[in-house]
Design a protein around this motif. Sequence first.
Motif, PDB file in Angstrom:
ATOM      1  N   SER A  62       1.159  -1.181   0.146  1.00  0.00           N
ATOM      2  CA  SER A  62      -0.090  -0.329   0.058  1.00  0.00           C
ATOM      3  C   SER A  62       0.356   1.604   0.133  1.00  0.00           C
ATOM      4  O   SER A  62       2.449   1.168   0.073  1.00  0.00           O
ATOM      5  CB  SER A  62      -1.008   0.020   1.043  1.00  0.00           C
ATOM      6  N   ASP A  63       0.004   2.664  -0.216  1.00  0.00           N
ATOM      7  CA  ASP A  63       0.893   3.701  -0.305  1.00  0.00           C
ATOM      8  C   ASP A  63       0.800   4.520   0.752  1.00  0.00           C
ATOM      9  O   ASP A  63      -0.752   5.532   1.147  1.00  0.00           O
ATOM     10  CB  ASP A  63       0.862   3.986  -1.436  1.00  0.00           C
ATOM     11  N   ASP A  64       0.791   4.964   1.847  1.00  0.00           N
ATOM     12  CA  ASP A  64       0.902   6.099   2.664  1.00  0.00           C
ATOM     13  C   ASP A  64       0.381   5.412   3.750  1.00  0.00           C
ATOM     14  O   ASP A  64      -0.767   6.347   4.747  1.00  0.00           O
ATOM     15  CB  ASP A  64       0.236   7.335   1.689  1.00  0.00           C
ATOM     16  N   GLN A  65       0.380   4.136   3.838  1.00  0.00           N
ATOM     17  CA  GLN A  65      -0.950   3.346   5.232  1.00  0.00           C
ATOM     18  C   GLN A  65      -0.062   3.698   6.771  1.00  0.00           C
ATOM     19  O   GLN A  65       1.495   2.694   6.424  1.00  0.00           O
ATOM     20  CB  GLN A  65      -0.926   2.035   5.176  1.00  0.00           C
ATOM     21  N   SER A  66      -0.318   4.070   7.576  1.00  0.00           N
ATOM     22  CA  SER A  66       0.490   4.536   8.385  1.00  0.00           C
ATOM     23  C   SER A  66       0.543   2.982   9.786  1.00  0.00           C
ATOM     24  O   SER A  66      -0.570   2.219   9.572  1.00  0.00           O
ATOM     25  CB  SER A  66       0.282   5.783   9.799  1.00  0.00           C
ATOM     26  N   TYR A  67       1.266   2.372  10.984  1.00  0.00           N
ATOM     27  CA  TYR A  67       1.306   1.485  11.097  1.00  0.00           C
ATOM     28  C   TYR A  67      -0.307   1.834  11.603  1.00  0.00           C
ATOM     29  O   TYR A  67      -0.685   0.389  12.294  1.00  0.00           O
ATOM     30  CB  TYR A  67       1.966   1.175  12.431  1.00  0.00           C
ATOM     31  N   GLU A  68      -0.846   2.484  11.950  1.00  0.00           N
ATOM     32  CA  GLU A  68      -2.200   2.745  13.283  1.00  0.00           C
ATOM     33  C   GLU A  68      -3.571   2.224  12.385  1.00  0.00           C
ATOM     34  O   GLU A  68      -4.640   2.365  13.175  1.00  0.00           O
ATOM     35  CB  GLU A  68      -2.094   3.456  13.543  1.00  0.00           C
ATOM     36  N   THR A  69      -3.260   2.145  11.331  1.00  0.00           N
ATOM     37  CA  THR A  69      -4.283   2.431  10.359  1.00  0.00           C
ATOM     38  C   THR A  69      -4.630   0.832   9.725  1.00  0.00           C
ATOM     39  O   THR A  69      -5.412   0.594   8.630  1.00  0.00           O
ATOM     40  CB  THR A  69      -4.407   3.270   9.317  1.00  0.00           C
ATOM     41  N   THR A  70      -4.994   0.292  11.089  1.00  0.00           N
ATOM     42  CA  THR A  70      -5.499  -1.853  10.653  1.00  0.00           C
ATOM     43  C   THR A  70      -5.822  -2.105  11.455  1.00  0.00           C
ATOM     44  O   THR A  70      -5.823  -2.023  13.333  1.00  0.00           O
ATOM     45  CB  THR A  70      -4.516  -2.688  10.281  1.00  0.00           C
ATOM     46  N   GLY A  71      -7.639  -2.360  11.571  1.00  0.00           N
ATOM     47  CA  GLY A  71      -8.519  -3.161  12.397  1.00  0.00           C
ATOM     48  C   GLY A  71      -7.524  -4.069  13.500  1.00  0.00           C
ATOM     49  O   GLY A  71      -8.055  -3.600  14.778  1.00  0.00           O
ATOM     50  N   TYR A  72      -6.360  -4.796  12.609  1.00  0.00           N
ATOM     51  CA  TYR A  72      -6.343  -5.165  14.068  1.00  0.00           C
ATOM     52  C   TYR A  72      -5.274  -4.855  15.181  1.00  0.00           C
ATOM     53  O   TYR A  72      -4.682  -5.879  16.136  1.00  0.00           O
ATOM     54  CB  TYR A  72      -5.650  -6.396  13.068  1.00  0.00           C
ATOM     55  N   SER A  73      -5.028  -4.037  14.541  1.00  0.00           N
ATOM     56  CA  SER A  73      -4.245  -3.325  15.915  1.00  0.00           C
ATOM     57  C   SER A  73      -4.895  -2.587  16.258  1.00  0.00           C
ATOM     58  O   SER A  73      -4.219  -2.516  18.268  1.00  0.00           O
ATOM     59  CB  SER A  73      -3.045  -2.401  14.844  1.00  0.00           C
ATOM     60  N   GLY A  74      -5.768  -2.058  16.741  1.00  0.00           N
ATOM     61  CA  GLY A  74      -7.298  -1.480  17.558  1.00  0.00           C
ATOM     62  C   GLY A  74      -6.859  -0.025  17.481  1.00  0.00           C
ATOM     63  O   GLY A  74      -7.073   0.187  18.979  1.00  0.00           O
ATOM     64  N   MET A  75      -5.876   0.407  17.185  1.00  0.00           N
ATOM     65  CA  MET A  75      -5.634   1.694  17.684  1.00  0.00           C
ATOM     66  C   MET A  75      -5.771   2.829  16.963  1.00  0.00           C
ATOM     67  O   MET A  75      -6.722   3.796  17.293  1.00  0.00           O
ATOM     68  CB  MET A  75      -4.034   2.193  16.825  1.00  0.00           C
ATOM     69  N   THR A  76      -6.882   2.178  15.340  1.00  0.00           N
ATOM     70  CA  THR A  76      -7.892   3.482  15.099  1.00  0.00           C
ATOM     71  C   THR A  76      -9.330   3.318  14.521  1.00  0.00           C
ATOM     72  O   THR A  76      -9.042   1.767  14.965  1.00  0.00           O
ATOM     73  CB  THR A  76      -7.060   4.664  13.870  1.00  0.00           C
ATOM     74  N   GLN A  77     -10.409   3.731  14.654  1.00  0.00           N
ATOM     75  CA  GLN A  77     -11.530   3.559  13.818  1.00  0.00           C
ATOM     76  C   GLN A  77     -11.301   2.785  11.969  1.00  0.00           C
ATOM     77  O   GLN A  77     -12.237   1.984  11.787  1.00  0.00           O
ATOM     78  CB  GLN A  77     -12.592   4.700  13.825  1.00  0.00           C
TER      79      GLN A  77
END
Length: 473
Positions: free
Chosen positions: A34-49
């Motif tokens: 992917s392009d420009d995807q921060s580590y926090e932007t996955t559902g499995y990480s539980g960090m964001t919506q």
Amino acid sequence: MIRIVALLPFVVLAFVSLAQAAETQKPNILFLFSDDQSYETTGYSGMTQAQTPNLDQLAKRSMSFTHAYNQGSWSGAVCVASRTMLNTGRFVWHANDVYKTAEKEREAGRFWSEYMKNAGYRTYMTGKWHVPANAAKAFDVTGHIRGGMPKQTPEGYNRPKNADDTQWQPWDKKFGGFWEGGKHWSEVVGDEAVGFLEEAAHDDTPFFMYIAFNAPHDPRQSPQEFVEMYPAHEVDVPEDFLPEYPEHKEIGCPPGLRDEHLAPFPRTELAVQVHRQEYFAIITHMDQQIGRILAALEASGKADQTYVIFTSDHGLACGHHGLMGKQNSYDHSIRVPLLIAGPGIESGENDAAVYLQDVMPTTLELAQVRKPEHVEFASLLPLIHGEKTESYDAIYNCYLDRQRSITDDGFKLMVYPKANRVKLFDLTNDPMEMQDLSADRAHSEKKQQLFVTLQQWQAKVGDTLELDAQLGK
């Protein structure tokens, strides 16, 4: 002599058969990028919506590297540096040395896909390339080859100014961008990857697939139903929100920088909510395409012989710290998700500090290719199999001549040469990087240690920028 000569054809055939068997035993490689995807932007990480149900399923059977980084950039287009490092295997400033002659590097065989070809793989690529080498020659088969980002429009910048500013909408095809050509580019990538897998189902040749989404790079466009999954007023504003980053000019992120011009100055919570709404929506839409590709892999009958790797070229601020782009050294912008699943990979998490570009030598090892001398990144396999606990003693990052950082032992030191200052963060107790400890005497020794480590890493990566030694005191 007559007997020996008579046996020779059978011996030759036996060797040929063994060689062919060795080829068929090599695993397939499916690389999702992917392009420009921060580590926090996955559902499995539980960090964001952000909702990523298909990546979540992949994560359940993957080794997830929770601290994977990009090494930096010599260009405002951070994507270019990241992808050049990935495809050449060289550290950032050494990659810069061959950037303008990348096609010659490819012709000489010193490119990721060329090594895979020579190892007997049928190579395939679709999506974003952004490397000055001929992708059509670098891979055996290609779909759409996209140069860089989809085209932006004036209406896509400096928005929204207020709640009534709705002139630009992510689903409005009149603005082109991801909609150019009539179908969303992520869907095109999905279609073409599925098509190749359907063909591969009938071919015993091992394949290497380089599937590179332009998403979630701006213009962050997606179908309306995905945007509506994230009502803007319900989107969380990052805890580290700032109306303006204090040193934005000195670090090379002024209002005129393209990425920073996406939202108005000073930042508003509304603008951050709208941009993050669109960011999450295009990620979820991309995740749907990833689901289609993984389903096609299963249908091909090749899944059990395939390693699936997912990562991104770098992260993105998108409202953190008063910043919108990726031209900074905060974790939200240099840290990415990294998953690897496949035969012999036990699921779990690994918190060793790694670089996303480590996937290149990892796949070479899987393909039984001896690591070339110029490849400086490290295979992830020794970490995965417990043969070692770290690949690097620290994580170096750079941006132009404006920023340097080093992360080690739970601390990060940022150096801003043009601002003549440093920042120090305790990442264990302050993961959002909000409390600068650089002036705290209790941490002066740590600051000095990190500064020395940074200088050592400058030598490793070919960084010739001289830093004022006083900054480390």
